[in-house]
Design a protein around this motif. Sequence first.
Motif, PDB file in Angstrom:
ATOM      1  N   THR A   4      -7.173  -5.403  -0.160  1.00  0.00           N
ATOM      2  CA  THR A   4      -5.627  -5.262  -0.106  1.00  0.00           C
ATOM      3  C   THR A   4      -4.716  -5.048  -1.277  1.00  0.00           C
ATOM      4  N   ASP A   5      -4.805  -5.948  -2.356  1.00  0.00           N
ATOM      5  CA  ASP A   5      -4.417  -6.077  -3.511  1.00  0.00           C
ATOM      6  C   ASP A   5      -4.605  -4.624  -4.128  1.00  0.00           C
ATOM      7  N   ASP A   6      -5.698  -4.253  -4.495  1.00  0.00           N
ATOM      8  CA  ASP A   6      -5.818  -2.872  -4.788  1.00  0.00           C
ATOM      9  C   ASP A   6      -5.245  -1.789  -4.293  1.00  0.00           C
ATOM     10  N   ILE A   7      -5.199  -1.890  -2.952  1.00  0.00           N
ATOM     11  CA  ILE A   7      -4.339  -0.622  -1.936  1.00  0.00           C
ATOM     12  C   ILE A   7      -2.961  -0.752  -2.394  1.00  0.00           C
ATOM     13  N   MET A   8      -2.550  -1.937  -2.466  1.00  0.00           N
ATOM     14  CA  MET A   8      -0.958  -2.080  -2.729  1.00  0.00           C
ATOM     15  C   MET A   8      -0.777  -1.766  -4.234  1.00  0.00           C
ATOM     16  N   GLN A   9      -1.703  -1.610  -5.103  1.00  0.00           N
ATOM     17  CA  GLN A   9      -1.463  -1.237  -6.653  1.00  0.00           C
ATOM     18  C   GLN A   9      -1.566   0.041  -6.592  1.00  0.00           C
ATOM     19  N   LEU A  10      -2.302   0.589  -5.909  1.00  0.00           N
ATOM     20  CA  LEU A  10      -2.670   2.163  -5.678  1.00  0.00           C
ATOM     21  C   LEU A  10      -1.146   2.793  -5.365  1.00  0.00           C
ATOM     22  N   SER A  11      -0.481   2.125  -4.390  1.00  0.00           N
ATOM     23  CA  SER A  11       0.691   2.855  -3.906  1.00  0.00           C
ATOM     24  C   SER A  11       1.819   2.779  -4.920  1.00  0.00           C
ATOM     25  N   PRO A  58      -4.651 -10.748   4.029  1.00  0.00           N
ATOM     26  CA  PRO A  58      -5.470  -9.907   2.971  1.00  0.00           C
ATOM     27  C   PRO A  58      -7.003  -9.546   3.373  1.00  0.00           C
ATOM     28  N   GLY A  59      -7.417  -8.667   2.438  1.00  0.00           N
ATOM     29  CA  GLY A  59      -8.679  -8.331   2.763  1.00  0.00           C
ATOM     30  C   GLY A  59      -9.719  -7.790   1.579  1.00  0.00           C
ATOM     31  N   ASP A  92     -11.785  -2.079   8.735  1.00  0.00           N
ATOM     32  CA  ASP A  92     -11.807  -3.255   7.627  1.00  0.00           C
ATOM     33  C   ASP A  92     -10.068  -3.491   7.377  1.00  0.00           C
ATOM     34  N   LEU A  93      -9.373  -2.597   7.781  1.00  0.00           N
ATOM     35  CA  LEU A  93      -7.773  -2.785   7.363  1.00  0.00           C
ATOM     36  C   LEU A  93      -7.123  -2.093   8.662  1.00  0.00           C
ATOM     37  N   ALA A  94      -5.992  -2.623   9.031  1.00  0.00           N
ATOM     38  CA  ALA A  94      -4.957  -1.912   9.574  1.00  0.00           C
ATOM     39  C   ALA A  94      -3.701  -1.622   8.835  1.00  0.00           C
ATOM     40  N   LEU A  95      -3.524  -0.450   8.474  1.00  0.00           N
ATOM     41  CA  LEU A  95      -2.481  -0.210   7.395  1.00  0.00           C
ATOM     42  C   LEU A  95      -1.380   0.673   8.048  1.00  0.00           C
ATOM     43  N   LEU A 152      -4.832 -14.474  14.067  1.00  0.00           N
ATOM     44  CA  LEU A 152      -5.847 -14.779  14.968  1.00  0.00           C
ATOM     45  C   LEU A 152      -6.956 -13.932  15.161  1.00  0.00           C
ATOM     46  N   LEU A 153      -6.892 -12.562  14.749  1.00  0.00           N
ATOM     47  CA  LEU A 153      -7.764 -11.897  14.845  1.00  0.00           C
ATOM     48  C   LEU A 153      -8.634 -11.893  13.780  1.00  0.00           C
ATOM     49  N   ASP A 154      -8.241 -12.470  12.726  1.00  0.00           N
ATOM     50  CA  ASP A 154      -8.803 -12.395  11.268  1.00  0.00           C
ATOM     51  C   ASP A 154      -8.888 -10.879  10.796  1.00  0.00           C
TER      52      ASP A 154
END
Length: 276
Positions: A5-12, A30-31, A57-60, A123-125
């Motif tokens: 998730t850090d990589d994806i934020m940085q990509l944006s 985070p994931g 793997d991610l909800a964006l 809760l859902l992780d």
Amino acid sequence: MGLSTDDIMQLSLDLVDWDDVPGDSTTYVPGEDIESALVGIDLESPELQLANDQDFDLALAHHPAGDEARLEFTEVLDKQVEFMTNHGVPEDVAEEAAQGIRDNAEYGAHAANYRHNPSVAELLDQPYMNIHLAPDELGRRLFVEVVEELTADATVADLKAAFNDAFPEIRNAATDIETRVGDDANEVGEVAVHHAAGTNGGADVARAYFEHGVDTVIYIHVSAIDAAELREEFAGEEKNLVVTGHIASDAVGLNVLVDALEGEGVECTTFSGCDL
């Protein structure tokens, strides 16, 4: 190996050449090793369950959904002033025009259940994040490119046709581009694209533009009350407020981010508005 998730934020951020994460964008859960993402304009509790059930793997999400992204949303509203002053509005006038928007955002965030959606994801992780301002900025820049290609005598009708030609998200949307103030036959004159400032500027920001040399303001959404107020105030002055459509316009920038994610190997399933 997938992205984090850090990589994806940085990509944006890299897409818009920014260093810092805006206050309206955050990671709730985070994931790591993300190879699939469910991506939409709005992802809240039901969509988080859907993402979890279908093993994404991610909800964006695009729109802020809780915690810091709502409570710190007012930070991005400084863009309202920046855009106005870039078009010749004096800074004190711009600050006054934006104050009501800031107050509404702060009061609304203070009253909201900012823990609801993040707590479900926890809760859902289920890895969960939202990215708001950077995709909007991508969309704004594309809008400006279209405006800059208009001829000096272009009309509002020409502007609307150019946007429909340029953006399939707008062309294919159930909503149309609307002239909420002014007339399609009016020349556009000096144009301000007021997008990627957190939200629309309402009557106060449009008025500040109109009173300081801007002839046409582009919003992606506006309330009926604000539009009626401006129509009455600027009747006969050939001032125009063009509204491109909220979800369609958000999709323009968000789909650029989706393309970048897929270029990095993340398989994106788009819905909730960015599948236009």
